[in-house]
Write an enzyme that holds these catalytic residues in place. Sequence first.
Site, PDB file in Angstrom:
ATOM      1  N   ASP A  49     -35.946 -18.592  17.351  1.00  0.00           N
ATOM      2  CA  ASP A  49     -35.293 -17.711  17.973  1.00  0.00           C
ATOM      3  C   ASP A  49     -36.450 -16.652  18.767  1.00  0.00           C
ATOM      4  OD1 ASP A  49     -32.665 -15.671  17.679  1.00  0.00           O
ATOM      5  OD2 ASP A  49     -34.203 -15.050  18.591  1.00  0.00           O
ATOM      6  N   ASP A  95     -31.772 -18.007  23.919  1.00  0.00           N
ATOM      7  CA  ASP A  95     -33.082 -17.753  23.338  1.00  0.00           C
ATOM      8  C   ASP A  95     -32.906 -18.453  21.899  1.00  0.00           C
ATOM      9  OD1 ASP A  95     -31.677 -15.957  21.656  1.00  0.00           O
ATOM     10  OD2 ASP A  95     -33.707 -14.728  21.719  1.00  0.00           O
ATOM     11  N   GLU A  96     -32.011 -18.986  21.410  1.00  0.00           N
ATOM     12  CA  GLU A  96     -32.245 -19.479  20.041  1.00  0.00           C
ATOM     13  C   GLU A  96     -31.640 -21.150  20.054  1.00  0.00           C
ATOM     14  OE1 GLU A  96     -29.258 -18.178  17.113  1.00  0.00           O
ATOM     15  OE2 GLU A  96     -28.405 -16.710  18.697  1.00  0.00           O
TER      16      GLU A  96
END
Length: 408
Positions: A9, A104-105
């Site tokens: 992340d 974003d993860e």
Amino acid sequence: MVRTVFHVDLDAFFVAVERTLDPSLNGVPVVVGGEPGGRGVVACASYEARKYGLHAGMPLAQAYRLCPHARYIPGRFDHYIAVSTRFLGILGEYTPFMQSMGLDEAYLDMTGFESLYGPLEGIAGVMKRRVREELRVTASVGIATSRVVAKVASDACKPDGLLRVAQGEEAAFLAPRPIRELPGIGEKTEPLLKGHGYTTIGDLARTPPIILRRILGSWGDVVWRSSQGLDDTAVAAAGDPKSVSRVTTFREDTLDPALIRGTLRYLGERVCAELRSHDMTARAAVLHLRWHDFTTITRHRTFPGEVSSDEAVYRAVEEMLSRELQVEAQRKRRKVRLIGVGVEGLAKDNGQLALLGDAPDERLAKAVDAIRGKYGFVAVQKGLTLHLNEAVPEERGKFVLRTRSPSR
Ligand code: TTP
Ligand code: MG
């Protein structure tokens, strides 16, 4: 088999990208989300701004009161998407078993990859370094035997961290942490559980699951298992659907219970067959219902475990339908215009279903799928859909429904 799952992340993602574009933002409180005092909410607060209590979702006006000297930026989504694409591209070079959970993860299934990369902390370090050097943002990585523990670990080591929770240490790692850190416990569940005296994840783990089921319904079982670090949800591959649904509009608005239930059953069977064709299971069933005046409702039901059988999905949507029809019978008695069945919370089937007592259903369903694959969908029919033979025309082995909805 013991699995190795990474959760990767990016740290304060939107702010981190803004800082690559404007270095004067380094080291000062930054808020992405709009003009100070504007009507929007904080999308991302830098770690410096979080010290003042700012967090994602907070109204900007409140953020401004708490931290007026922060730099407020409207945000540039096209840049975030470009960085996200490159970020996921880097991770994808190390495993085909990757499930991105947003910009974003991502979860990576790295089981058995030691033979290729050596100790897996090493390859996690390589990923972090490449992200930092090529994208100029930082990532945190949690490594554990399940998704849920990997996720808590990556959150716990932020920013720019790397944390491995060893096999056997999961429950001890989770126990002292606040319940809010457990995936699945959000804004609504946290106060509910706190009201019952639960503060740490260990408090949940020590409770008999039946008590959590009383508070949270079938979701309680999932929360209880997570609190022990138990989670066999597999990392889904690219191309697997996130949800599957089928809806249809009746030729004429109807109140005929046999037609409505037969159609519901048929739609549910189509949904489940597609689910199983991806080797996936579902955590929740969804009922879609539109009355003749176009009022539309959606109802969700969470399963105690993961299911993929026609029976389990039908039982859930039928119960929801019966409740709606009962309520309606005492009110306006509107006819039904459209119904639909969906499944959500999909995960890769990893053969653990026997634990949940759903296995015979699932095996039967797979056998039925095989016969239908050869002879057409209506080659196998159960009592409830037989009624449709008269009501709905059949074409090339399927009932022809007036509207179809794509999955996803
Ligand atoms: P997160 O990974 O939840 O948060 P983050 O990357 O900002 O911070 P952390 O270091 O704790 O991971 O979300 C990723 C991005 O998604 C975030 O930068 C902005 C966006 N986002 C919103 O737009 N609204 C929200 O409510 C949240 C939580 C995130
Ligand atoms: Mg993040």
